[in-house]
Scaffold this active site. Structure first.
Site, PDB file in Angstrom:
ATOM      1  N   LYS A 133       0.823  -1.212   0.000  1.00 42.82           N
ATOM      2  CA  LYS A 133       0.000   0.000   0.000  1.00 42.82           C
ATOM      3  C   LYS A 133       0.857   1.262   0.000  1.00 42.82           C
ATOM      4  O   LYS A 133       1.843   1.353   0.732  1.00 42.82           O
ATOM      5  CB  LYS A 133      -0.922  -0.020   1.216  1.00 42.82           C
ATOM      6  CG  LYS A 133      -2.003   1.038   1.189  1.00 42.82           C
ATOM      7  CD  LYS A 133      -3.057   0.726   2.223  1.00 42.82           C
ATOM      8  CE  LYS A 133      -4.150   1.765   2.226  1.00 42.82           C
ATOM      9  NZ  LYS A 133      -4.829   1.886   0.935  1.00 42.82           N
ATOM     10  N   CYS A 173       0.174   9.687  -8.555  1.00 41.20           N
ATOM     11  CA  CYS A 173      -1.162   9.530  -7.987  1.00 41.20           C
ATOM     12  C   CYS A 173      -2.042  10.731  -8.338  1.00 41.20           C
ATOM     13  O   CYS A 173      -1.719  11.862  -7.969  1.00 41.20           O
ATOM     14  CB  CYS A 173      -1.090   9.371  -6.470  1.00 41.20           C
ATOM     15  SG  CYS A 173      -2.719   9.113  -5.722  1.00 41.20           S
TER      16      CYS A 173
END
Length: 302
Positions: free
Chosen positions: A45, A131
């Site tokens: 993650k 991102c």
């Protein structure tokens, strides 16, 4: 070497299948379903210097042939990842893991990478400059060659492990960013991250996710990802990890024919927790069907 074996930045993998960051937690969550040591490795993650709650909900929605998400890098911060998550992972995963790192400044990236680089179980640092779901960081570093190179150099100064820069597809020329990272010392490139998109709820007349825009992933983006991987593999000399809509052994082979050394599986893991395992199991038969003796012969085959 086995017919599925690949070498990623100097580290041998039993197979090229890597669950992508954000779709596989810290690994032990999936260990309740199957032995995750069957994986080549996985990217855990996305981790930041400080803890993050992420974006407000709703932040995930289905789309035709995929999904849209704006989770926003929810994670406990690098210190807790090292002290709490990695020890739990070590109990169930006995290979090197890929540490995915994001940040909001060059200093953030360097700090978290230096911390994770010191961990014995970490084999690679996947540096996320792509991102699209956070403000003031992430993708802003991945859309400018100079900024991408600056992050790469900063991480390379503190890292002893291979540094893989994860690129954004939300740019005009993906090869320009990739070459800037290579010139700054990157050991590898991974792409693509999600494409920016949005959906509107016709009944409420509002976006389906609170963040308005989010990252689109799933089979719908595969042709775009394949094209960008093909372009980057011909622009740089360092290994490339291909991702974006991979959901089958055939998709993985296609991505490797485009030049990828390994592949990451993302949204498919969210639809089916066994997706990555099934792809690994299906690879030998798919290779037989297309008369592929070993994956090594595929590099840039097209």
């Amino acid at each position: 070497m086995g017919r599925l074996t690949v070498n990623l930045c100097g580290i041998e993998l039993d197979n090229p299948v890597i669950p992508a960051s954000g779709t596989f937690g810290f690994g032990y969550e999936f260990a309740q379903w199957y032995d995750i040591n069957c994986l080549g490795t996985f990217s855990f993650k996305g981790t930041t210097r400080e803890p993050r709650f992420g974006n407000p909900t709703p932040r995930i929605a289905e789309c035709p042939a995929g999904m849209i998400n704006a989770v926003g890098l929810q994670n406990p911060g690098v210190e807790k990842v090292i002290s709490e998550e990695l020890p739990k992972l070590k109990e169930v995963f006995h290979k090197k893991v890929m540490a995915n790192v994001s940040g909001f400044s060059v200093e953030d990236y360097a700090y978290s990478c230096e911390k994770l680089d010191a961990e014995e179980q970490v084999g690679w640092l996947e540096v996320n400059i792509s991102c699209p779901n956070v403000h003031g960081g992430g993708m802003s570093f991945g859309t400018d060659p100079k900024a991408a190179a600056e992050v790469t150099r900063a991480v390379k100064r503190v890292a002893t492990k291979p540094v893989i820069m994860k690129l954004s597809p939300n740019v005009t020329d993906i090869t320009e960013i990739a070459k800037a990272c290579e010139d700054a010392g990157a050991d590898g490139i991974s792409l693509i991250n999600t494409l920016q998109g949005m959906r509107i709820n016709l009944k409420t007349r509002k976006p389906v996710i609170k963040n308005v825009m989010g990252g689109v992933s799933g089979p719908a983006v595969f042709p775009i990802a394949l094209r960008m991987v093909w372009q980057v593999c011909r622009a740089v000399k360092i290994p490339v990890i291909g991702m974006g809509g991979i959901a089958s052994a055939e998709d993985a082979l296609e991505m490797m024919m485009a030049g990828a050394t390994a592949v990451e599986v993302g949204a498919a893991n969210l639809a089916d927790p066994y997706a990555s395992k099934k792809i690994i199991e299906d690879l030998p038969a798919a290779m037989d069907q297309y008369r592929i003796q070993s994956l090594g012969e595929l590099k840039g085959d097209c």
